[in-house]
Design an enzyme around this catalytic site. Structure first.
Site, mmCIF file in Angstrom:
data_model
loop_
_atom_site.group_PDB
_atom_site.id
_atom_site.type_symbol
_atom_site.label_atom_id
_atom_site.label_comp_id
_atom_site.label_asym_id
_atom_site.label_seq_id
_atom_site.Cartn_x
_atom_site.Cartn_y
_atom_site.Cartn_z
ATOM 1 N N ASP A 45 -6.702 -17.187 38.979
ATOM 2 C CA ASP A 45 -5.330 -17.689 38.828
ATOM 3 C C ASP A 45 -4.978 -17.814 37.341
ATOM 4 O O ASP A 45 -3.849 -18.175 36.992
ATOM 5 C CB ASP A 45 -5.095 -18.981 39.614
ATOM 6 C CG ASP A 45 -6.045 -20.107 39.248
ATOM 7 O OD1 ASP A 45 -6.846 -19.944 38.309
ATOM 8 O OD2 ASP A 45 -5.978 -21.168 39.918
ATOM 9 N N SER A 46 -5.939 -17.472 36.460
ATOM 10 C CA SER A 46 -5.622 -17.299 35.031
ATOM 11 C C SER A 46 -4.512 -16.273 34.854
ATOM 12 O O SER A 46 -3.883 -16.226 33.802
ATOM 13 C CB SER A 46 -6.875 -16.844 34.268
ATOM 14 O OG SER A 46 -7.467 -15.724 34.898
ATOM 15 N N ASP A 84 -9.303 -16.022 43.618
ATOM 16 C CA ASP A 84 -9.036 -17.461 43.550
ATOM 17 C C ASP A 84 -8.077 -17.911 44.633
ATOM 18 O O ASP A 84 -7.036 -17.272 44.861
ATOM 19 C CB ASP A 84 -8.369 -17.784 42.197
ATOM 20 C CG ASP A 84 -9.340 -18.317 41.167
ATOM 21 O OD1 ASP A 84 -10.452 -18.741 41.546
ATOM 22 O OD2 ASP A 84 -8.977 -18.313 39.981
ATOM 23 N N LYS A 112 -12.746 -18.255 45.720
ATOM 24 C CA LYS A 112 -13.186 -19.332 44.823
ATOM 25 C C LYS A 112 -12.215 -20.493 44.906
ATOM 26 O O LYS A 112 -11.001 -20.283 44.960
ATOM 27 C CB LYS A 112 -13.278 -18.821 43.381
ATOM 28 C CG LYS A 112 -13.673 -19.902 42.379
ATOM 29 C CD LYS A 112 -14.117 -19.324 41.047
ATOM 30 C CE LYS A 112 -13.009 -18.928 40.115
ATOM 31 N NZ LYS A 112 -12.084 -20.024 39.732
ATOM 32 N N GLU A 114 -11.633 -24.786 43.423
ATOM 33 C CA GLU A 114 -12.005 -25.703 42.342
ATOM 34 C C GLU A 114 -12.156 -27.130 42.854
ATOM 35 O O GLU A 114 -11.233 -27.666 43.473
ATOM 36 C CB GLU A 114 -10.906 -25.704 41.261
ATOM 37 C CG GLU A 114 -10.675 -24.358 40.614
ATOM 38 C CD GLU A 114 -9.602 -24.398 39.523
ATOM 39 O OE1 GLU A 114 -9.067 -25.490 39.216
ATOM 40 O OE2 GLU A 114 -9.298 -23.331 38.974
ATOM 41 N N GLU A 181 -17.295 -24.289 34.061
ATOM 42 C CA GLU A 181 -16.383 -23.983 32.951
ATOM 43 C C GLU A 181 -16.345 -25.132 31.941
ATOM 44 O O GLU A 181 -16.085 -26.287 32.305
ATOM 45 C CB GLU A 181 -14.974 -23.705 33.511
ATOM 46 C CG GLU A 181 -13.954 -23.391 32.422
ATOM 47 C CD GLU A 181 -12.674 -22.754 32.933
ATOM 48 O OE1 GLU A 181 -12.595 -22.410 34.131
ATOM 49 O OE2 GLU A 181 -11.735 -22.606 32.116
HETATM 50 O O1 KIV Z 1 -8.816 -18.105 36.826
HETATM 51 C C1 KIV Z 1 -9.793 -17.707 36.178
HETATM 52 O O2 KIV Z 1 -9.739 -16.692 35.483
HETATM 53 C C2 KIV Z 1 -11.018 -18.480 36.258
HETATM 54 C C3 KIV Z 1 -12.103 -18.172 35.262
HETATM 55 C C4 KIV Z 1 -11.746 -18.706 33.937
HETATM 56 C C5 KIV Z 1 -13.433 -18.666 35.706
HETATM 57 O O3 KIV Z 1 -11.140 -19.340 37.084
#
Ligand code: KIV
Length: 264
Positions: A45-46, A84, A112, A114, A181
């Site tokens: 989600d970056s 994510d 993934k 969090e 992280e």
């Molecule tokens: O969203 C993302 O790119 C991430 C990484 C920084 C691990 O969660």
């Protein structure tokens, strides 16, 4: 190289081989990363920050991640595809299952999410429904408003102990991969030693089983501040495939990340 699965990553940890992973959001970059031999690609989600120009990851939707997952899936042959679950897309079990199904059907091999203890039941539910899960602890960007900014986590002993407990609890619930992280290197080592699943770090030192970087940081194409934990591999090589090969090589030898990329 043959197709990388969650079992491959586990075998790599067990054999002491380092795992190199990176984010990507489209087929063209994903193909080059796959050709270079990257072990997993995260549709993170970056993308809210590096593609959409937002100041954090909160505006990203499940549809955004699905779209980019499909793009990446179309570019890769061997790499494991990890996607994510974005902010508030796994707040209830029903919502989690429906959204994880969308990501898996868009081409993800694993999702993934969090957080710590509050996710144990969610992880069990996903694993029971055949969705492989990656956990994410430390500076979890979806909690930026709780943390009061993008700050290193786990610096006091109470928080550090809590994070170790959460890693063990998530493993017991069924996660098969864990991202750490921006935490002190010493804590990353303690967590990596405390669990049997592979642990990949970003801003967590070279003590984890592998590394992950946001592709824009690894290639030096981010706008704004370059994170302390990152290195511009493209500047050293001049082309993208060689940059990723160098990243993999240096992760493998333990020369990346160097001590100056870590936190204490
Ligand atoms: O969203 C993302 O790119 C991430 C990484 C920084 C691990 O969660």
């Amino acid at each position: 190289m043959s197709r990388i699965t969650v079992s491959t990553l586990q075998q790599m940890k067990d054999a002491g081989e380092k795992i190199s992973t990176i984010t990507a959001y489209d087929a063209s970059f994903a193909r080059q990363f796959d050709n270079a031999g990257i072990h997993a690609i995260l549709i993170g989600d970056s993308l809210g920050m590096v593609l959409q120009g937002e100041s954090d990851t909160l505006p990203v939707s499940v549809d955004d991640i699905c779209y980019h997952t499909r793009c990446v899936r179309n570019g890769v042959n061997n790499t494991l595809v990890l996607s994510d679950l974005p902010f508030m897309s796994y707040a209830t079990p029903e919502q989690t299952y429906a959204n994880a199904a969308k990501l898996m059907q868009a081409g993800a091999n694993m999702v993934k999410l969090e957080g710590g203890a509050w996710l144990y039941e969610t992880v069990r539910g996903l694993v029971d429904r055949s969705v492989p899960v990656c956990g994410h602890l430390g500076l979890t960007p979806q909690s930026v408003n709780v943390f009061g900014g993008f700050k290193v986590q786990g610096r006091n002993s109470k928080k550090a102990e809590e994070m170790i407990d959460h890693a063990k609890g998530l493993e017991a619930a069924g996660i098969q991969l864990l991202v750490l992280e921006c935490i002190p290197t010493e804590l990353a080592k303690a967590i990596t030693d405390a669990v049997s699943i592979p642990v990949i770090g970003i801003g967590a030192g070279n003590v984890t089983d592998g590394q992950i970087l946001v592709m824009h940081d690894a290639l030096g194409i981010s706008y704004g501040k370059v994170p302390k934990f990152s290195r511009n591999f493209l500047a050293e090589t001049g082309n993208i495939e060689d940059a990723i090969k160098l990243y993999i090589k240096d992760v493998n030898s333990g020369t990346f990340p160097a001590p100056e990329h870590g936190f204490s």
